[in-house]
Motif scaffolding. Structure first.
Motif, mmCIF file in Angstrom:
data_model
loop_
_atom_site.group_PDB
_atom_site.id
_atom_site.type_symbol
_atom_site.label_atom_id
_atom_site.label_comp_id
_atom_site.label_asym_id
_atom_site.label_seq_id
_atom_site.Cartn_x
_atom_site.Cartn_y
_atom_site.Cartn_z
ATOM 1 N N LEU A 143 -0.894 5.537 5.987
ATOM 2 C CA LEU A 143 -0.030 4.370 5.957
ATOM 3 C C LEU A 143 -0.143 3.576 7.251
ATOM 4 O O LEU A 143 -0.370 4.134 8.343
ATOM 5 C CB LEU A 143 1.424 4.788 5.744
ATOM 6 C CG LEU A 143 1.750 5.477 4.415
ATOM 7 C CD1 LEU A 143 3.245 5.757 4.323
ATOM 8 C CD2 LEU A 143 1.289 4.638 3.247
ATOM 9 N N ALA B 169 3.077 0.653 3.658
ATOM 10 C CA ALA B 169 4.151 1.440 3.047
ATOM 11 C C ALA B 169 4.805 0.671 1.915
ATOM 12 O O ALA B 169 5.212 1.242 0.899
ATOM 13 C CB ALA B 169 5.184 1.825 4.100
ATOM 14 N N TYR C 181 5.165 1.118 -3.674
ATOM 15 C CA TYR C 181 5.905 1.764 -2.592
ATOM 16 C C TYR C 181 5.187 3.066 -2.267
ATOM 17 O O TYR C 181 5.180 4.003 -3.059
ATOM 18 C CB TYR C 181 7.340 2.011 -3.045
ATOM 19 C CG TYR C 181 8.274 2.562 -2.000
ATOM 20 C CD1 TYR C 181 8.111 2.283 -0.638
ATOM 21 C CD2 TYR C 181 9.346 3.358 -2.369
ATOM 22 C CE1 TYR C 181 8.983 2.781 0.309
ATOM 23 C CE2 TYR C 181 10.238 3.869 -1.432
ATOM 24 C CZ TYR C 181 10.046 3.585 -0.100
ATOM 25 O OH TYR C 181 10.914 4.092 0.851
ATOM 26 N N SER D 112 5.522 5.175 0.484
ATOM 27 C CA SER D 112 6.119 6.138 1.403
ATOM 28 C C SER D 112 6.172 7.513 0.753
ATOM 29 O O SER D 112 6.531 7.635 -0.422
ATOM 30 C CB SER D 112 7.535 5.686 1.786
ATOM 31 O OG SER D 112 8.103 6.565 2.729
ATOM 32 N N ALA E 88 11.373 9.678 -0.276
ATOM 33 C CA ALA E 88 11.337 8.325 0.270
ATOM 34 C C ALA E 88 12.705 7.667 0.129
ATOM 35 O O ALA E 88 13.363 7.802 -0.911
ATOM 36 C CB ALA E 88 10.284 7.495 -0.452
ATOM 37 N N LEU F 283 13.856 2.253 6.664
ATOM 38 C CA LEU F 283 12.549 2.184 7.337
ATOM 39 C C LEU F 283 12.336 0.845 8.030
ATOM 40 O O LEU F 283 11.299 0.634 8.656
ATOM 41 C CB LEU F 283 11.416 2.421 6.321
ATOM 42 C CG LEU F 283 11.410 3.769 5.597
ATOM 43 C CD1 LEU F 283 10.229 3.854 4.628
ATOM 44 C CD2 LEU F 283 11.350 4.921 6.590
#
Length: 298
Positions: free
Chosen positions: A132, A211, A239, A241, A245, A286
């Motif tokens: 990422l 991310a 998405y 992550s 998450a 985040l």
């Protein structure tokens, strides 16, 4: 007519309880590398393991292994490839099976595990999974026989990006950006019998993902589930992550006017009206926020 229906029902039930009938479940087997290295030298060994998630009684399952579409003779939860050759490279899968009162139950085939066997002298060990943006990726230059190296050079798309002296042939690509994606290789040098030996690895891909991708707004007016006179705004995004998450929050706008409150759903219904619509995706935990390009509805 009732007799015909009864016979059909009986026939179906008979098939369900007949031994040997294969039933495919909705859950998937998991194949994973035990040796942690997907790129290996010829002559080394590789071990893979197959399991069925959320089933504590793993002993009740038997497992089949596949290389591509070919069924391998090996069975059992472990697949060990001894002293591999270059031609052993390929994509491997596994599948679980167990017997029950209604027949044999099969899992879905696992996701693929890619094994690459290198017949050369150097391998650049890179994670097969995308990294990422903002993270650090460690890559290692591994040399057959593990001689004491005095210099290692890392290349990206054929150009030198890092050079390291000493016996520890690892590099950290820190604070990754999308520009770090590319094909990487390494050159290692060491001394042997009063001369310098230098070898270079094959190229290995490094994939970098954001991310949170840029959202794309879809305006749907054709679905039969949408009430007459309304339209559905759908905010599509990727998405990336890793789990667990934090959640994504979606916001929908007409020009600069927010339509309703933030929602965890990626869609929102509004009255059909001409205008310029957009959506925003946020992950507050985040600090991530991305906007879609505006879409005009006439």
């Amino acid at each position: 007519m009732q007799t015909v229906i009864s016979l059909l029902v009986f026939s179906v039930l008979l098939q369900l309880v007949t031994p040997g009938v294969a039933l495919v479940t909705s859950f998937r087997a998991v194949a994973e590398l035990v040796s942690q290295k997907s790129r290996v030298f010829s002559g080394e060994s590789v071990r893979l393991k197959c399991s069925v998630p959320d089933d504590v009684n793993q002993s009740s399952w038997s497992f089949s292994w596949f290389k591509g579409s070919e069924l391998l003779p090996q069975t059992g939860k472990d697949l060990i490839l001894w002293k591999v050759k270059v031609q052993d490279s390929g994509t491997f899968y596994c599948q679980g099976e167990k017997s029950s009162m209604i027949g044999n139950i099969h899992t879905l085939q696992s996701l693929p595990v890619e094994i690459s066997v290198d017949g050369g002298w150097a391998i650049l060990q890179v994670s097969p999974h995308p990294s990422l943006v903002g993270n650090t990726l460690r890559v290692a230059c591994r040399v057959r026989g593990e001689p004491e190296l005095h210099e290692v050079i890392l290349y990206k798309d054929g150009l030198e990006v890092m050079r390291q002296r000493g016996p520890n042939p690892t590099f950290d690509l820190s604070n990754l950006t999308l520009k770090d994606e590319g094909m990487y290789s390494c050159r290692a040098s060491w001394d042997s019998h009063r001369r310098t030996v230098s070898v270079i690895s094959a190229e290995a891909p490094v994939h970098v993902l954001e991310a949170l991708s840029q959202p794309a707004l879809e305006i749907d007016t054709d679905s039969i589930l949408i009430p007459e006179g309304k339209m559905k705004l759908i905010c599509h995004l990727q998405y990336n992550s890793p789990a667990p998450a934090p959640p994504v929050q979606y916001y929908f706008y007409e020009s600069d006017h927010q339509l309703g409150a933030a929602t965890s759903e990626n869609h929102y219904q509004v009255k059909q009206a001409p205008g310029q619509y957009s959506c925003q995706a946020k992950v507050p935990e985040l600090g991530l926020s991305r906007w879609s390009d505006p879409q005009i509805f006439k």
